[in-house]
Write a protein that holds these residues in place. Structure first.
Motif, PDB file in Angstrom:
ATOM      1  N   LEU A 103       0.821  -1.215   0.000  1.00  0.00           N
ATOM      2  CA  LEU A 103       0.000   0.000   0.000  1.00  0.00           C
ATOM      3  C   LEU A 103       0.853   1.262   0.000  1.00  0.00           C
ATOM      4  N   ASP A 104       1.892   1.303   0.835  1.00  0.00           N
ATOM      5  CA  ASP A 104       2.746   2.488   0.881  1.00  0.00           C
ATOM      6  C   ASP A 104       3.349   2.770  -0.495  1.00  0.00           C
ATOM      7  N   ASP A 105       3.764   1.717  -1.180  1.00  0.00           N
ATOM      8  CA  ASP A 105       4.355   1.864  -2.516  1.00  0.00           C
ATOM      9  C   ASP A 105       3.310   2.351  -3.513  1.00  0.00           C
ATOM     10  N   VAL A 106       2.075   1.831  -3.403  1.00  0.00           N
ATOM     11  CA  VAL A 106       0.987   2.278  -4.292  1.00  0.00           C
ATOM     12  C   VAL A 106       0.747   3.780  -4.121  1.00  0.00           C
ATOM     13  N   ILE A 107       0.634   4.231  -2.867  1.00  0.00           N
ATOM     14  CA  ILE A 107       0.370   5.645  -2.597  1.00  0.00           C
ATOM     15  C   ILE A 107       1.507   6.512  -3.097  1.00  0.00           C
ATOM     16  N   ASP A 108       2.743   6.091  -2.841  1.00  0.00           N
ATOM     17  CA  ASP A 108       3.909   6.865  -3.274  1.00  0.00           C
ATOM     18  C   ASP A 108       3.965   6.981  -4.794  1.00  0.00           C
ATOM     19  N   ARG A 109       3.730   5.880  -5.479  1.00  0.00           N
ATOM     20  CA  ARG A 109       3.749   5.905  -6.952  1.00  0.00           C
ATOM     21  C   ARG A 109       2.613   6.777  -7.497  1.00  0.00           C
ATOM     22  N   ALA A 110       1.433   6.662  -6.884  1.00  0.00           N
ATOM     23  CA  ALA A 110       0.274   7.408  -7.372  1.00  0.00           C
ATOM     24  C   ALA A 110       0.478   8.908  -7.242  1.00  0.00           C
ATOM     25  N   VAL A 111       1.002   9.370  -6.114  1.00  0.00           N
ATOM     26  CA  VAL A 111       1.142  10.811  -5.902  1.00  0.00           C
ATOM     27  C   VAL A 111       2.215  11.387  -6.829  1.00  0.00           C
ATOM     28  N   ARG A 112       3.307  10.648  -7.042  1.00  0.00           N
ATOM     29  CA  ARG A 112       4.345  11.142  -7.951  1.00  0.00           C
ATOM     30  C   ARG A 112       3.864  11.141  -9.401  1.00  0.00           C
ATOM     31  N   LEU A 113       3.110  10.103  -9.771  1.00  0.00           N
ATOM     32  CA  LEU A 113       2.575  10.019 -11.126  1.00  0.00           C
ATOM     33  C   LEU A 113       1.603  11.149 -11.407  1.00  0.00           C
ATOM     34  N   LEU A 114       0.707  11.439 -10.471  1.00  0.00           N
ATOM     35  CA  LEU A 114      -0.281  12.492 -10.687  1.00  0.00           C
ATOM     36  C   LEU A 114       0.385  13.857 -10.781  1.00  0.00           C
ATOM     37  N   ALA A 115       1.421  14.093  -9.978  1.00  0.00           N
ATOM     38  CA  ALA A 115       2.153  15.358 -10.072  1.00  0.00           C
ATOM     39  C   ALA A 115       2.786  15.505 -11.451  1.00  0.00           C
ATOM     40  N   GLN A 116       3.283  14.407 -11.986  1.00  0.00           N
ATOM     41  CA  GLN A 116       3.899  14.442 -13.316  1.00  0.00           C
ATOM     42  C   GLN A 116       2.851  14.662 -14.405  1.00  0.00           C
ATOM     43  N   LEU A 117       1.712  13.983 -14.294  1.00  0.00           N
ATOM     44  CA  LEU A 117       0.669  14.106 -15.314  1.00  0.00           C
ATOM     45  C   LEU A 117       0.082  15.514 -15.371  1.00  0.00           C
ATOM     46  N   THR A 118      -0.136  16.122 -14.209  1.00  0.00           N
ATOM     47  CA  THR A 118      -0.815  17.415 -14.152  1.00  0.00           C
ATOM     48  C   THR A 118       0.141  18.597 -14.113  1.00  0.00           C
ATOM     49  N   GLN A 119       1.423  18.333 -13.772  1.00  0.00           N
ATOM     50  CA  GLN A 119       2.402  19.411 -13.546  1.00  0.00           C
ATOM     51  C   GLN A 119       1.918  20.363 -12.457  1.00  0.00           C
ATOM     52  N   GLN A 120       1.251  19.779 -11.471  1.00  0.00           N
ATOM     53  CA  GLN A 120       0.759  20.535 -10.329  1.00  0.00           C
ATOM     54  C   GLN A 120       1.111  19.788  -9.049  1.00  0.00           C
ATOM     55  N   VAL A 121       0.596  20.250  -7.931  1.00  0.00           N
ATOM     56  CA  VAL A 121       0.812  19.554  -6.667  1.00  0.00           C
ATOM     57  C   VAL A 121      -0.212  18.427  -6.554  1.00  0.00           C
ATOM     58  N   ALA A 122       0.264  17.225  -6.317  1.00  0.00           N
ATOM     59  CA  ALA A 122      -0.617  16.073  -6.178  1.00  0.00           C
ATOM     60  C   ALA A 122      -0.791  15.731  -4.709  1.00  0.00           C
ATOM     61  N   VAL A 123      -1.995  15.297  -4.360  1.00  0.00           N
ATOM     62  CA  VAL A 123      -2.344  14.932  -2.985  1.00  0.00           C
ATOM     63  C   VAL A 123      -3.062  13.592  -3.014  1.00  0.00           C
ATOM     64  N   VAL A 124      -2.573  12.636  -2.227  1.00  0.00           N
ATOM     65  CA  VAL A 124      -3.261  11.341  -2.109  1.00  0.00           C
ATOM     66  C   VAL A 124      -3.493  11.056  -0.636  1.00  0.00           C
ATOM     67  N   GLN A 125      -4.732  10.803  -0.284  1.00  0.00           N
ATOM     68  CA  GLN A 125      -5.122  10.479   1.083  1.00  0.00           C
ATOM     69  C   GLN A 125      -5.029   8.970   1.286  1.00  0.00           C
ATOM     70  N   TYR A 126      -4.433   8.568   2.418  1.00  0.00           N
ATOM     71  CA  TYR A 126      -4.418   7.140   2.740  1.00  0.00           C
ATOM     72  C   TYR A 126      -5.847   6.660   2.983  1.00  0.00           C
ATOM     73  N   PRO A 127      -6.147   5.417   2.602  1.00  0.00           N
ATOM     74  CA  PRO A 127      -7.491   4.885   2.878  1.00  0.00           C
ATOM     75  C   PRO A 127      -7.805   4.971   4.361  1.00  0.00           C
ATOM     76  N   SER A 128      -8.959   5.480   4.682  1.00  0.00           N
ATOM     77  CA  SER A 128      -9.350   5.655   6.073  1.00  0.00           C
ATOM     78  C   SER A 128      -9.754   4.324   6.691  1.00  0.00           C
ATOM     79  N   LEU A 129      -9.218   4.038   7.869  1.00  0.00           N
ATOM     80  CA  LEU A 129      -9.627   2.830   8.579  1.00  0.00           C
ATOM     81  C   LEU A 129     -11.116   2.864   8.898  1.00  0.00           C
ATOM     82  N   ARG A 130     -11.634   4.050   9.220  1.00  0.00           N
ATOM     83  CA  ARG A 130     -13.027   4.139   9.626  1.00  0.00           C
ATOM     84  C   ARG A 130     -13.996   3.868   8.473  1.00  0.00           C
ATOM     85  N   ARG A 131     -13.512   4.054   7.233  1.00  0.00           N
ATOM     86  CA  ARG A 131     -14.400   3.818   6.093  1.00  0.00           C
ATOM     87  C   ARG A 131     -14.044   2.531   5.345  1.00  0.00           C
ATOM     88  N   SER A 132     -13.085   1.771   5.862  1.00  0.00           N
ATOM     89  CA  SER A 132     -12.673   0.526   5.216  1.00  0.00           C
ATOM     90  C   SER A 132     -13.500  -0.641   5.738  1.00  0.00           C
TER      91      SER A 132
END
Length: 341
Positions: A103-132
């Motif tokens: 999961l940590d690797d998924v989140i890290d890859r996703a946030v870096r990829l989105l920053a590259q795709l948009t050329q903006q600041v990317a934000v990824v929230q970890y899945p919430s335990l309360r909503r899982s």
């Protein structure tokens, strides 16, 4: 075409040119660059009407106009649908995220990829335990009086606690409880587990009930931890790289706001209430002074409706809204698919 539709075409053209050039847009430029099908005089009249409606504004004495927050909102609301990314872009997202090992690797890859795709600041929230929801509970004896409790969620979260027990463990009892726990709890949201665990206690032998109560306490403690709510940010350097004169003065407050997890978590929680596929907050809609010159585009991932967490991009008001919305939605969809695998 009605006059209202024509004026919205003029607004769209102004936004597209302003995003591309970072310069105020005049009627002559619109007439030369866009096939609007009307005379320059009509374009000037439409621009005057748009300015009167508060959708564009003249930033200084030049003849050019720039969109206002209301203008961007009108533009975003009128987008008929979010355009899909190109096939090479979709393949790149899939290949990168599917190589993740946890999961940590998924989140890290996703946030870096989105920053590259948009050329903006990317934000990824970890899945919430309360909503899982719970996928599996593992009980592992690690010595005569220590038990490792592992909670695995449907979104890939893995939480564990090592419990010290007052008496030696009966491994046969632990094995039976492992089966009973997973039959009773699998598929429940984590917020529902405590009640279900208590119901299970009533059905067990005194020895089994005592052990399950210890597990109940460990699970409840895990769920109560506010620190589980967190976000990962990447691409802050993109703010300086893409900033024009209209935005460079506000970078400091933006960076300060992005560093405050509580600010991002509040915004993400509010945007989760928006049941559209992609939610957009423009300028002062963020209700945070530091983000008043930015827009925030987010989408839910990891479940039905708004998902169990959100992914998004933050950039200047004059961002490429269609492209950003497409990238955010695509990354959210791939995250959902990978976490469900």
């Amino acid at each position: 075409m009605s006059s209202e539709d024509r004026r919205l075409d003029v607004l769209r053209a102004i936004i597209e040119d302003y995003v591309a050039t970072r310069e105020p847009v005049g009627s002559r430029a619109l007439s030369e660059r866009h096939q609007l099908g009307v005379s320059p005089a009509t374009i000037r009249n439409d621009m005057a009407a748009l300015e009167e409606a508060g959708l564009i504004v003249q930033p200084h004495t030049s003849a050019g106009r720039v969109p206002t927050d209301m203008g961007y909102r009108q533009f975003v609301d009128r987008l008929a649908e979010v355009k899909p990314l190109s096939l090479p872009e979709r393949r790149a997202i899939s290949a990168l995220l599917e190589q993740a090992v946890d999961l940590d690797d998924v989140i890290d890859r996703a946030v870096r990829l989105l920053a590259q795709l948009t050329q903006q600041v990317a934000v990824v929230q970890y899945p919430s335990l309360r909503r899982s929801s719970l996928r599996h509970v593992e009980l592992v004896p690690v010595g005569a009086r220590h038990l490792l409790v592992v909670i695995i969620t449907t979104t890939g979260r893995v939480e564990q606690r090592t419990l010290e027990l007052p008496e030696d463990l009966d491994e046969a009892l632990v094995a039976r409880l492992r089966v009973r726990l997973n039959v009773a709890l699998s598929g429940l949201r984590l917020a529902e587990l405590s009640q279900a665990l208590e119901s299970l206690v009533a059905e067990l032998s005194p020895a089994g009930a005592a052990l399950v109560r210890v597990v109940v306490a460990a699970v409840s403690e895990t769920l109560a931890q506010e620190s589980e709510e967190r976000v990962v940010v990447a691409g802050t350097a993109n703010l300086a790289r893409t900033a024009g004169a209209d935005f460079s003065r506000t970078i400091g407050p933006v960076l300060e706001a992005l560093e405050e997890q509580v600010v991002l978590l509040r915004l993400l929680a509010e945007m989760a209430e928006d049941h559209t596929a992609v939610a957009v907050r423009i300028g002062r809609e963020t209700q945070h002074a530091g983000l008043a010159e930015t827009s925030f585009v987010t989408s839910g991932y990891g479940g039905e409706g708004s998902g169990v967490a959100r992914v998004g991009a933050v950039g200047p008001l004059r961002m490429d809204y269609p492209g950003t919305m497409a990238a955010v939605r695509a990354v959210a969809r791939y995250l959902t698919r990978i976490l469900a695998g």
